[in-house]
Design a protein around this motif. Structure first.
Motif, PDB file in Angstrom:
ATOM      1  N   LEU A  56      60.273 -13.531   8.168  1.00 49.94           N
ATOM      2  CA  LEU A  56      59.288 -12.453   8.216  1.00 49.94           C
ATOM      3  C   LEU A  56      58.155 -12.690   7.219  1.00 49.94           C
ATOM      4  O   LEU A  56      56.976 -12.541   7.555  1.00 49.94           O
ATOM      5  CB  LEU A  56      59.969 -11.115   7.922  1.00 49.94           C
ATOM      6  N   VAL A  57      58.513 -13.059   5.988  1.00 50.47           N
ATOM      7  CA  VAL A  57      57.494 -13.262   4.952  1.00 50.47           C
ATOM      8  C   VAL A  57      56.573 -14.420   5.305  1.00 50.47           C
ATOM      9  O   VAL A  57      55.340 -14.316   5.175  1.00 50.47           O
ATOM     10  CB  VAL A  57      58.158 -13.478   3.578  1.00 50.47           C
ATOM     11  N   ASP A  58      57.124 -15.525   5.761  1.00 52.51           N
ATOM     12  CA  ASP A  58      56.298 -16.683   6.109  1.00 52.51           C
ATOM     13  C   ASP A  58      55.318 -16.353   7.236  1.00 52.51           C
ATOM     14  O   ASP A  58      54.170 -16.804   7.225  1.00 52.51           O
ATOM     15  CB  ASP A  58      57.175 -17.868   6.525  1.00 52.51           C
ATOM     16  N   ARG A  59      55.770 -15.547   8.176  1.00 56.64           N
ATOM     17  CA  ARG A  59      54.876 -15.162   9.273  1.00 56.64           C
ATOM     18  C   ARG A  59      53.744 -14.276   8.755  1.00 56.64           C
ATOM     19  O   ARG A  59      52.592 -14.423   9.164  1.00 56.64           O
ATOM     20  CB  ARG A  59      55.668 -14.453  10.374  1.00 56.64           C
ATOM     21  N   LEU A  60      54.058 -13.363   7.866  1.00 51.53           N
ATOM     22  CA  LEU A  60      53.014 -12.524   7.276  1.00 51.53           C
ATOM     23  C   LEU A  60      51.994 -13.377   6.521  1.00 51.53           C
ATOM     24  O   LEU A  60      50.777 -13.173   6.646  1.00 51.53           O
ATOM     25  CB  LEU A  60      53.645 -11.507   6.326  1.00 51.53           C
ATOM     26  N   PHE A  65      48.146 -12.167   4.985  1.00 46.54           N
ATOM     27  CA  PHE A  65      48.616 -11.140   4.051  1.00 46.54           C
ATOM     28  C   PHE A  65      49.026 -11.815   2.745  1.00 46.54           C
ATOM     29  O   PHE A  65      49.601 -12.909   2.760  1.00 46.54           O
ATOM     30  CB  PHE A  65      49.819 -10.393   4.632  1.00 46.54           C
ATOM     31  N   ARG A  66      48.727 -11.161   1.643  1.00 45.82           N
ATOM     32  CA  ARG A  66      49.009 -11.783   0.352  1.00 45.82           C
ATOM     33  C   ARG A  66      49.785 -10.896  -0.605  1.00 45.82           C
ATOM     34  O   ARG A  66      50.186 -11.340  -1.687  1.00 45.82           O
ATOM     35  CB  ARG A  66      47.682 -12.205  -0.317  1.00 45.82           C
ATOM     36  N   ARG A  67      50.005  -9.647  -0.236  1.00 49.36           N
ATOM     37  CA  ARG A  67      50.675  -8.718  -1.160  1.00 49.36           C
ATOM     38  C   ARG A  67      51.753  -7.977  -0.387  1.00 49.36           C
ATOM     39  O   ARG A  67      51.472  -7.088   0.404  1.00 49.36           O
ATOM     40  CB  ARG A  67      49.644  -7.763  -1.754  1.00 49.36           C
ATOM     41  N   ILE A  68      53.003  -8.377  -0.595  1.00 56.61           N
ATOM     42  CA  ILE A  68      54.128  -7.898   0.197  1.00 56.61           C
ATOM     43  C   ILE A  68      55.095  -7.155  -0.716  1.00 56.61           C
ATOM     44  O   ILE A  68      55.626  -7.711  -1.681  1.00 56.61           O
ATOM     45  CB  ILE A  68      54.837  -9.071   0.896  1.00 56.61           C
ATOM     46  N   ILE A  69      55.304  -5.870  -0.409  1.00 61.33           N
ATOM     47  CA  ILE A  69      56.178  -5.009  -1.199  1.00 61.33           C
ATOM     48  C   ILE A  69      57.520  -4.902  -0.482  1.00 61.33           C
ATOM     49  O   ILE A  69      57.573  -4.462   0.673  1.00 61.33           O
ATOM     50  CB  ILE A  69      55.543  -3.614  -1.359  1.00 61.33           C
ATOM     51  N   LEU A  70      58.567  -5.303  -1.137  1.00 61.66           N
ATOM     52  CA  LEU A  70      59.903  -5.204  -0.563  1.00 61.66           C
ATOM     53  C   LEU A  70      60.580  -3.949  -1.085  1.00 61.66           C
ATOM     54  O   LEU A  70      60.763  -3.787  -2.294  1.00 61.66           O
ATOM     55  CB  LEU A  70      60.746  -6.434  -0.921  1.00 61.66           C
ATOM     56  N   ALA A 130      54.578  -9.665  17.810  1.00 56.95           N
ATOM     57  CA  ALA A 130      53.288  -8.986  17.993  1.00 56.95           C
ATOM     58  C   ALA A 130      52.199  -9.749  17.252  1.00 56.95           C
ATOM     59  O   ALA A 130      52.425 -10.264  16.151  1.00 56.95           O
ATOM     60  CB  ALA A 130      53.368  -7.554  17.473  1.00 56.95           C
ATOM     61  N   ASP A 131      51.007  -9.814  17.849  1.00 55.64           N
ATOM     62  CA  ASP A 131      49.857 -10.406  17.177  1.00 55.64           C
ATOM     63  C   ASP A 131      49.361  -9.394  16.145  1.00 55.64           C
ATOM     64  O   ASP A 131      48.765  -8.367  16.490  1.00 55.64           O
ATOM     65  CB  ASP A 131      48.756 -10.719  18.207  1.00 55.64           C
ATOM     66  N   LEU A 132      49.598  -9.670  14.886  1.00 54.83           N
ATOM     67  CA  LEU A 132      49.306  -8.700  13.833  1.00 54.83           C
ATOM     68  C   LEU A 132      47.806  -8.526  13.599  1.00 54.83           C
ATOM     69  O   LEU A 132      47.367  -7.457  13.169  1.00 54.83           O
ATOM     70  CB  LEU A 132      50.010  -9.108  12.538  1.00 54.83           C
ATOM     71  N   PHE A 245      67.906 -17.048  19.872  1.00 58.60           N
ATOM     72  CA  PHE A 245      66.452 -16.929  20.027  1.00 58.60           C
ATOM     73  C   PHE A 245      65.726 -17.873  19.075  1.00 58.60           C
ATOM     74  O   PHE A 245      64.837 -18.622  19.481  1.00 58.60           O
ATOM     75  CB  PHE A 245      66.031 -15.483  19.770  1.00 58.60           C
ATOM     76  N   PHE A 246      66.092 -17.854  17.796  1.00 59.69           N
ATOM     77  CA  PHE A 246      65.370 -18.660  16.811  1.00 59.69           C
ATOM     78  C   PHE A 246      65.751 -20.140  16.865  1.00 59.69           C
ATOM     79  O   PHE A 246      64.987 -20.986  16.406  1.00 59.69           O
ATOM     80  CB  PHE A 246      65.581 -18.100  15.407  1.00 59.69           C
ATOM     81  N   SER A 247      66.894 -20.437  17.431  1.00 62.97           N
ATOM     82  CA  SER A 247      67.279 -21.840  17.588  1.00 62.97           C
ATOM     83  C   SER A 247      66.522 -22.506  18.738  1.00 62.97           C
ATOM     84  O   SER A 247      66.297 -23.702  18.745  1.00 62.97           O
ATOM     85  CB  SER A 247      68.776 -21.959  17.847  1.00 62.97           C
ATOM     86  N   SER A 248      66.132 -21.682  19.724  1.00 59.19           N
ATOM     87  CA  SER A 248      65.527 -22.232  20.933  1.00 59.19           C
ATOM     88  C   SER A 248      64.006 -22.338  20.870  1.00 59.19           C
ATOM     89  O   SER A 248      63.397 -23.013  21.699  1.00 59.19           O
ATOM     90  CB  SER A 248      65.909 -21.374  22.148  1.00 59.19           C
ATOM     91  N   GLN A 249      63.385 -21.687  19.882  1.00 59.58           N
ATOM     92  CA  GLN A 249      61.929 -21.730  19.803  1.00 59.58           C
ATOM     93  C   GLN A 249      61.462 -21.513  18.383  1.00 59.58           C
ATOM     94  O   GLN A 249      62.059 -20.753  17.629  1.00 59.58           O
ATOM     95  CB  GLN A 249      61.301 -20.669  20.704  1.00 59.58           C
ATOM     96  N   PRO A 250      60.387 -22.211  17.995  1.00 56.90           N
ATOM     97  CA  PRO A 250      59.847 -22.002  16.657  1.00 56.90           C
ATOM     98  C   PRO A 250      59.140 -20.654  16.570  1.00 56.90           C
ATOM     99  O   PRO A 250      58.704 -20.104  17.573  1.00 56.90           O
ATOM    100  CB  PRO A 250      58.836 -23.142  16.499  1.00 56.90           C
ATOM    101  N   VAL A 251      59.087 -20.117  15.367  1.00 60.73           N
ATOM    102  CA  VAL A 251      58.363 -18.852  15.169  1.00 60.73           C
ATOM    103  C   VAL A 251      56.867 -19.152  15.198  1.00 60.73           C
ATOM    104  O   VAL A 251      56.373 -20.028  14.511  1.00 60.73           O
ATOM    105  CB  VAL A 251      58.734 -18.218  13.820  1.00 60.73           C
ATOM    106  N   LYS A 252      56.172 -18.415  16.036  1.00 61.13           N
ATOM    107  CA  LYS A 252      54.729 -18.609  16.168  1.00 61.13           C
ATOM    108  C   LYS A 252      54.004 -17.366  15.672  1.00 61.13           C
ATOM    109  O   LYS A 252      54.527 -16.281  15.657  1.00 61.13           O
ATOM    110  CB  LYS A 252      54.360 -18.843  17.647  1.00 61.13           C
ATOM    111  N   ARG A 253      52.742 -17.574  15.321  1.00 62.07           N
ATOM    112  CA  ARG A 253      51.893 -16.435  15.001  1.00 62.07           C
ATOM    113  C   ARG A 253      51.637 -15.666  16.264  1.00 62.07           C
ATOM    114  O   ARG A 253      51.557 -14.486  16.309  1.00 62.07           O
ATOM    115  CB  ARG A 253      50.561 -16.914  14.411  1.00 62.07           C
TER     116      ARG A 253
END
Length: 253
Positions: A56-60, A65-70, A130-132, A245-253
């Motif tokens: 999730l963070v890498d996709r953001l 995005f540069r400031r992520i509050i967990l 979703a296209d953010l 799902f994640f094994s079969s396809q790379p995470v895309k933007r």
């Protein structure tokens, strides 16, 4: 209670998303998943050899995005430890729950750290492609207080159903309603205007999905069709589907 664990000053960049804060809700106990993930919070579960929260963070970050509050609660020390000496630690801040606050209470607590006029909120145990950038533009064009990404789900009855009109205005929220396949569901991704905080319930503990969203339909809430599938890791069965799902396809933007 909130505190900041960020090691470097985060520079602003021209991309508007670079000046837009993100809150990821990471405090859930994950009770239904404990038969397969018991030694860590579910946001740190490994999915296709990667930590789910890192996905999730890498996709953001790929969107700018540069400031992520967990927002952390259950086993929060493990999340702190994960981001010690992490490549993305400079982009991470923490808002702590001392007691479980529910999704709404956790958001309100974390929002004390939000600096941007609009901000993104995400569930930490689900993924939707979703296209953010498009979601952000949709939110700005509609000038609403809430823009919610909707998605298709393999089991719609397990998720909150969102009904909207032709203009995208939300007509109803029905959490965990019984619907047929093909219904639009809450993808757990929201752009919010900061003024939404002023209409949240006064209590500390509440649910966004059950206690808040159904009560603000007259405050310009809009649904954005993500044209994507919703994947989550909330149960052993769905965790297994996520692995596939994640094994079969790379995470895309």
């Amino acid at each position: 209670m909130v505190h900041q664990k960020s090691h470097n000053k985060i520079a602003s960049i021209p991309n508007p998303l670079g000046n837009t804060d993100v809150i990821i809700l990471c405090g859930g106990e994950g009770k239904r998943l404990r038969s397969v993930v018991s030694n860590r919070p579910k946001v740190l579960a490994e999915v296709a050899s990667r930590v789910f929260l890192d996905i999730l963070v890498d996709r953001l970050l790929s969107y700018g995005f540069r400031r992520i509050i967990l927002s952390v609660g259950y086993m929060k020390e493990e999340v702190f430890k994960h981001f010690d000496n992490h490549p993305n630690s400079k982009n991470i801040l923490f808002a702590e729950e001392e007691i479980p606050l529910g999704t709404g209470g956790a958001l309100k607590n974390a929002a004390q750290l939000v600096k941007s006029d609009d901000f993104l909120v995400m569930n930490g145990d689900s993924f939707c492609g979703a296209d953010l950038s498009k979601l952000y533009l949709f939110h700005k064009e509609k000038k609403g207080v809430l823009s919610i990404a909707v998605a298709v789900a393999q089991e719609p009855s397990d998720y909150g159903v969102v009904s909207s009109n032709i203009l995208g205005q939300v007509l109803s929220f029905n959490e965990k309603a019984s619907v047929s396949h093909g219904g639009f569901v809450n993808a757990g991704i929201y752009f919010m205007a900061k003024k939404i905080l002023g209409i949240m319930p006064p209590q500390k503990v509440f649910s966004l999905e059950y206690d808040f969203f159904p009560e603000i339909l007259n405050h310009k809430c809009f649904a954005f069709d993500s044209e994507a599938e919703l994947i989550d890791i909330g149960t052993p069965e769905r965790y297994k589907l996520a692995q596939k799902f994640f094994s079969s396809q790379p995470v895309k933007r």
